[in-house]
Design a protein around this motif. Structure first.
Motif, PDB file in Angstrom:
ATOM      1  N   ASP A 105      67.332   8.107 -18.615  1.00 17.13           N
ATOM      2  CA  ASP A 105      68.313   7.984 -19.691  1.00 17.13           C
ATOM      3  C   ASP A 105      68.050   6.697 -20.451  1.00 17.13           C
ATOM      4  OD1 ASP A 105      70.441   7.947 -21.380  1.00 17.13           O
ATOM      5  OD2 ASP A 105      71.968   8.212 -19.836  1.00 17.13           O
ATOM      6  N   PRO A 106      67.945   6.738 -21.794  1.00 22.11           N
ATOM      7  CA  PRO A 106      67.706   5.507 -22.559  1.00 22.11           C
ATOM      8  C   PRO A 106      68.775   4.454 -22.335  1.00 22.11           C
ATOM      9  CG  PRO A 106      67.322   7.434 -23.933  1.00 22.11           C
ATOM     10  CD  PRO A 106      67.944   7.926 -22.662  1.00 22.11           C
ATOM     11  N   LEU A 107      69.971   4.882 -21.918  1.00 14.89           N
ATOM     12  CA  LEU A 107      71.045   3.907 -21.739  1.00 14.89           C
ATOM     13  C   LEU A 107      70.882   3.100 -20.448  1.00 14.89           C
ATOM     14  CD1 LEU A 107      74.104   6.074 -22.838  1.00 14.89           C
ATOM     15  CD2 LEU A 107      72.890   4.349 -24.178  1.00 14.89           C
ATOM     16  N   VAL A 108      70.162   3.638 -19.478  1.00  9.29           N
ATOM     17  CA  VAL A 108      70.070   2.966 -18.181  1.00  9.29           C
ATOM     18  C   VAL A 108      68.644   2.655 -17.775  1.00  9.29           C
ATOM     19  CG1 VAL A 108      72.205   4.041 -17.371  1.00  9.29           C
ATOM     20  CG2 VAL A 108      70.016   5.185 -16.967  1.00  9.29           C
ATOM     21  N   VAL A 109      67.651   3.149 -18.502  1.00 11.06           N
ATOM     22  CA  VAL A 109      66.268   2.933 -18.103  1.00 11.06           C
ATOM     23  C   VAL A 109      65.948   1.441 -18.162  1.00 11.06           C
ATOM     24  CG1 VAL A 109      65.302   3.197 -20.431  1.00 11.06           C
ATOM     25  CG2 VAL A 109      63.903   3.701 -18.427  1.00 11.06           C
ATOM     26  N   ALA A 110      65.199   0.977 -17.169  1.00 13.16           N
ATOM     27  CA  ALA A 110      64.844  -0.447 -17.109  1.00 13.16           C
ATOM     28  C   ALA A 110      63.486  -0.733 -17.728  1.00 13.16           C
ATOM     29  CB  ALA A 110      64.868  -0.940 -15.667  1.00 13.16           C
ATOM     30  N   SER A 111      62.593   0.251 -17.711  1.00 12.57           N
ATOM     31  CA  SER A 111      61.252   0.030 -18.227  1.00 12.57           C
ATOM     32  C   SER A 111      60.634   1.364 -18.597  1.00 12.57           C
ATOM     33  CB  SER A 111      60.381  -0.680 -17.189  1.00 12.57           C
ATOM     34  OG  SER A 111      59.050  -0.822 -17.651  1.00 12.57           O
ATOM     35  N   ALA A 112      59.806   1.342 -19.624  1.00  9.10           N
ATOM     36  CA  ALA A 112      59.029   2.515 -20.043  1.00  9.10           C
ATOM     37  C   ALA A 112      57.570   2.097 -20.126  1.00  9.10           C
ATOM     38  CB  ALA A 112      59.507   3.028 -21.398  1.00  9.10           C
ATOM     39  N   PRO A 113      56.662   2.784 -19.422  1.00 13.55           N
ATOM     40  CA  PRO A 113      55.250   2.349 -19.362  1.00 13.55           C
ATOM     41  C   PRO A 113      54.510   2.608 -20.665  1.00 13.55           C
ATOM     42  CG  PRO A 113      55.524   4.383 -18.152  1.00 13.55           C
ATOM     43  CD  PRO A 113      56.900   3.971 -18.582  1.00 13.55           C
ATOM     44  N   LEU A 114      54.964   2.002 -21.739  1.00 12.78           N
ATOM     45  CA  LEU A 114      54.297   2.178 -23.027  1.00 12.78           C
ATOM     46  C   LEU A 114      53.026   1.332 -23.103  1.00 12.78           C
ATOM     47  CD1 LEU A 114      54.237   3.256 -25.948  1.00 12.78           C
ATOM     48  CD2 LEU A 114      55.619   1.263 -26.592  1.00 12.78           C
ATOM     49  N   VAL A 115      53.163   0.022 -22.885  1.00 11.80           N
ATOM     50  CA  VAL A 115      51.999  -0.866 -22.924  1.00 11.80           C
ATOM     51  C   VAL A 115      50.988  -0.462 -21.860  1.00 11.80           C
ATOM     52  CG1 VAL A 115      51.233  -3.251 -22.703  1.00 11.80           C
ATOM     53  CG2 VAL A 115      53.403  -2.735 -23.844  1.00 11.80           C
ATOM     54  N   GLN A 116      51.469  -0.044 -20.695  1.00 13.78           N
ATOM     55  CA  GLN A 116      50.576   0.374 -19.625  1.00 13.78           C
ATOM     56  C   GLN A 116      49.785   1.623 -20.005  1.00 13.78           C
ATOM     57  OE1 GLN A 116      52.656   0.251 -15.691  1.00 13.78           O
ATOM     58  NE2 GLN A 116      54.394  -0.448 -16.928  1.00 13.78           N
TER      59      GLN A 116
END
Length: 443
Positions: A151-162
């Motif tokens: 959930d975008p409201l609770v997510v702590a990290s998204a592996p975009l740069v990775q």
């Protein structure tokens, strides 16, 4: 000790920098670069993970949940690519490893087992293995960062740069794979192998210290002490010059290595002669001499000629019968000897910062190098006019370049070669043809 020979040699435009024995040994190993790459990619992954977390926090603090949702969808789509890369990368590594084994086997069988070192020291080969393994480790680490359906409201990290970093590593892997195949194919061609051996020999010659300006050999005086070898038996790979110079300066003595680089050492035999004082303590000389199982180019002036002679001998054997390869090896033998024809040989002197002689290393003399380059090839080439013609042309060229006091071994080999051809050639016409100097052998 051998007689000293000092001549004025012009300073090269750019002298290569000598590496420490440790760095030279790391270049001769294959495990260091891949291991360092895997450790480095782990550190990079930690940094990328922190950047992803900081990006998510920034978007959440700004209230830009739409952009955050788009980033999460992109990361979820990239997960499929990362998973495919992880499974395919091990196949790539197996292909590269198989190519390397085949190339090494062919090179050692066709040329000489001593050329395997060229493959081990190849920067492209090490870089390819290192990047492939690093990419595989990175994909495993990145897969642990995915959180499906977050959930975008609770997510702590998204592996975009990775994910972007993984794609960059894949592109780099593909580029290195192309370069690796090209380099491996070049190393499987005897002309490039011979050229690499000659280049290493020139590097060793360029690292030799220049003679003193006055051209006088230092007087060492009598030997006052001996230092015996107490380590394992093996080939003297190199000498830690800087350490021995420091030890000799600290104790006010001059050290002289008894064996040459490339000699086989047996425990109990003397390795250092001390002039002008007592022998330094054993702990001060620890790790000053490196002993291994095989010779290396580092500080070994004769090793290049040894490899070229081996390649020529194998080419002239009845099983191979490839005189053109022997001619190519002779080309480089003549080139190396021409480079050394006016260099000071027999011994190399190392001085401290004040100009005082502190270390003397024996190196092969001119006669020994000429014998190494020509003796065995001459003995096998008497019935091969292509090689005899090239050898005669090479000896004639060296006679023009060498000073008068260095022409005797060249004249001796020239006379011995003529005698061998006259004994083996069946007719006067064949003898005359085989004794005609030709830089290309036979066209």
């Amino acid at each position: 000790m051998s007689d000293w020979m000092v001549t004025q040699t012009p300073l090269p435009r750019r002298r290569p920098r000598a590496l420490s024995p440790l760095r030279e040994h790391l270049r001769d190993t294959f495990w260091f670069a891949p291991t360092a790459a895997m450790v480095g990619v782990f550190v990079v992954w930690l940094v990328a993970q922190e950047l992803d977390a900081a990006l998510v926090r920034s978007l959440r603090d700004d209230g830009d949940f739409d952009t955050l949702a788009d980033l999460l969808r992109f990361a979820d789509d990239a997960k499929t690519v990362v998973s495919a890369v992880g499974s395919a990368m091990m196949t790539f590594i197996g292909v590269v490893f198989s190519i390397s084994l085949v190339a090494v086997q062919m090179a050692s069988g066709q040329f000489t087992p001593r050329v395997v070192r060229l493959f081990v020291r190849s920067r492209i080969t090490k870089a390819t293995f290192a990047v492939f393994l690093a990419t595989f480790v990175l994909t495993l680490l990145v897969l642990t960062s995915y959180d499906s359906g977050a959930d975008p409201l609770v997510v702590a990290s998204a592996p975009l740069v990775q994910s972007v970093l993984t794609l960059v590593m894949v592109a780099l892997s593909l580029l290195l794979f192309v370069m690796y195949v090209n380099t491996t194919l070049r190393l499987m061609r005897v002309s490039h192998v011979i050229a690499r051996i000659a280049a290493e020999s020139f590097r060793v010659a360029a690292l030799m210290p220049l003679p003193a300006q006055d051209g006088q050999a230092p007087a060492l005086g009598p030997v006052t002490a001996w230092v015996a070898h107490e380590g394992q038996a093996g080939v003297l790979r190199d000498v830690h010059i800087a350490r021995l110079v420091r030890v000799a300066r600290k104790h006010g003595v001059v050290l002289r290595t008894v064996p040459r680089t490339g000699d086989f050492l047996v425990p109990g035999t003397p390795v250092l002669a001390v002039h002008g004082g007592q022998a330094p303590p054993r702990r001060a000389l620890r790790y000053a001499l490196s002993v291994g199982v095989e010779r290396t180019f580092h500080q070994d002036l004769a090793f290049g000629l040894r490899q070229l002679s081996d390649i020529a001998l194998r080419a002239l054997s009845s099983a191979v019968n490839d005189p053109t390869t022997a001619v190519q090896a002779l080309d480089r033998v003549v080139q190396i000897l021409a480079t050394l024809s006016r260099r000071p040989l027999d011994a190399v002197v190392h001085r401290d910062r004040r100009g005082t002689v502190r270390l003397v290393q024996p190196v092969p003399g001119w006669t020994e190098l000429v014998d190494l380059g020509f003796t065995e090839i001459r003995a096998c080439a008497a019935r091969t006019p292509q090689v005899t013609r090239r050898m005669l042309a090479g000896l004639d060229d060296l006679l023009l370049l060498a000073p008068p006091d260095r022409r005797e071994p060249l004249l001796r080999h020239r006379a011995l070669l003529r005698q061998a051809v006259e004994r083996s050639a069946p007719s006067p016409a064949d003898r005359a043809f085989g004794l005609q100097p030709d830089r290309q052998g036979i066209g």
